[in-house]
Design a protein around this motif. Structure first.
Motif, PDB file in Angstrom:
ATOM      1  N   LEU A  20       0.748  -1.250  -0.366  1.00 30.45           N
ATOM      2  CA  LEU A  20       0.194   0.592  -0.324  1.00 30.45           C
ATOM      3  C   LEU A  20       0.583   1.559  -0.100  1.00 30.45           C
ATOM      4  O   LEU A  20       0.496   2.082  -0.796  1.00 30.45           O
ATOM      5  CB  LEU A  20      -1.405  -0.115   0.916  1.00 30.45           C
ATOM      6  CG  LEU A  20      -2.196  -0.924   0.968  1.00 30.45           C
ATOM      7  CD1 LEU A  20      -2.709  -1.043   2.319  1.00 30.45           C
ATOM      8  CD2 LEU A  20      -2.913  -1.160   0.075  1.00 30.45           C
ATOM      9  N   GLN A  21       2.162   1.521   0.803  1.00 25.89           N
ATOM     10  CA  GLN A  21       2.268   2.334   0.623  1.00 25.89           C
ATOM     11  C   GLN A  21       3.145   2.695  -0.144  1.00 25.89           C
ATOM     12  O   GLN A  21       3.622   3.839  -1.461  1.00 25.89           O
ATOM     13  CB  GLN A  21       4.116   1.972   1.929  1.00 25.89           C
ATOM     14  CG  GLN A  21       3.452   2.636   3.086  1.00 25.89           C
ATOM     15  CD  GLN A  21       4.196   1.954   4.291  1.00 25.89           C
ATOM     16  OE1 GLN A  21       5.891   2.220   3.577  1.00 25.89           O
ATOM     17  NE2 GLN A  21       4.063   2.311   6.331  1.00 25.89           N
ATOM     18  N   GLN A  23       2.534   1.971  -3.428  1.00 25.62           N
ATOM     19  CA  GLN A  23       1.277   2.428  -4.379  1.00 25.62           C
ATOM     20  C   GLN A  23       1.118   3.794  -3.626  1.00 25.62           C
ATOM     21  O   GLN A  23       0.335   4.770  -5.040  1.00 25.62           O
ATOM     22  CB  GLN A  23      -0.269   1.947  -4.395  1.00 25.62           C
ATOM     23  CG  GLN A  23      -0.285  -0.065  -4.594  1.00 25.62           C
ATOM     24  CD  GLN A  23      -1.595  -0.523  -4.514  1.00 25.62           C
ATOM     25  OE1 GLN A  23      -2.127   0.098  -4.162  1.00 25.62           O
ATOM     26  NE2 GLN A  23      -1.419  -2.178  -4.770  1.00 25.62           N
TER      27      GLN A  23
END
Length: 264
Positions: A20-21, A23
């Motif tokens: 997630l980081q 992205q």
């Protein structure tokens, strides 16, 4: 120590956070200036559309970086056009056909008409229809600059360096050229072309006033153009000729027009 199942779940959760980081960082880089991402291209297109709309609405503030120079270059054209018209208005036109008009100048202050006498005196004390009040006005350029002379004496109305109105037999000088300015109250002011800001003016007694003491808003510089008494325009160019054309009717399709004869 914990069980192998709990350790595996923690590892999966850690990998999910890292993905997630990654992205989020990729999306932030694509939004940056000059970024190759899809988000940056969309912002560029929206920015171009906003700047085009701002130019159509004459918005002084550019919507995007780099649009200010384009707007300045686009707005320089009207200024260049105005400067060209201003420069051409200051040059005597020797090639075009000069327009010659005949009228009287009614002074707002004296209530009489401007006249050029044989003794080279100029005043605004003539009655309507006086032969010395009949003026011949000829254009000097394609603009509103004119030369004014008395029809009876042939002397031009000029202005010397002291701002005094004088009469000359030769009106080729720039001091004999005046610019007609139509004011908001429908009166006309005559500004000297050589001494800018100095106007033709007369007092209540019809005496000429020095141009150095005149301003455009003063009543002394306001005149009204009037035809001499009994004078009628004989120019053929001012007459209109009306032609009768037969009416036309639309066809059934609506795309073509057919001519129909006039009813008898």
């Amino acid at each position: 120590m914990g069980s192998p199942r709990s350790a595996l779940s923690c590892l999966l959760l850690h990998l999910l956070v890292l993905s997630l980081q990654a992205q989020v960082r990729g999306a932030a880089q694509s939004r940056g200036p000059g970024g190759p991402g899809r988000v940056g291209g969309l912002e560029d297109r929206l920015c171009a559309q906003r700047s085009g709309a701002a130019r159509n609405l004459s918005d002084p503030a550019p919507s995007c970086p780099g649009e200010g120079a384009k707007e300045q270059s686009g707005r320089a054209l009207p200024k260049v056009t105005q400067q060209h018209v201003r420069e051409q208005s200051l040059v005597t036109d020797q090639l075009s056909r000069r327009l010659i008009r005949t009228y009287q100048l009614y002074s707002r202050t004296s209530g009489k008409h401007v006249q050029v006498l044989a003794n080279k005196r100029i005043n605004a004390m003539a009655e309507d229809g006086d032969p010395f009040a009949k003026l011949i006005v000829e254009t000097d350029t394609f603009g509103s600059r004119v030369r004014v002379r008395g029809a009876e004496t042939g002397l031009y109305i000029c202005m010397n360096k002291k701002g005094k109105l004088i009469a000359k037999s030769n009106g080729k000088g720039k001091d004999c050229v005046f610019t007609e300015i139509v004011l908001e109250n429908n009166y006309t002011a005559l500004q000297n072309a050589k001494y800018e800001g100095w106007y033709m003016a007369f007092t209540r007694k019809g005496r000429p006033r020095k141009g150095s003491k005149t301003r455009q808003h003063q009543r002394e510089v306001h005149f009204m153009k009037r035809l001499p008494r009994g004078h009628h325009t004989t120019e053929q160019s001012l007459r209109f000729e009306f032609l009768n054309y037969p009416p036309f009717t639309r066809s059934l399709r609506g795309s073509q027009r057919t001519w129909a004869p006039e009813p008898r």
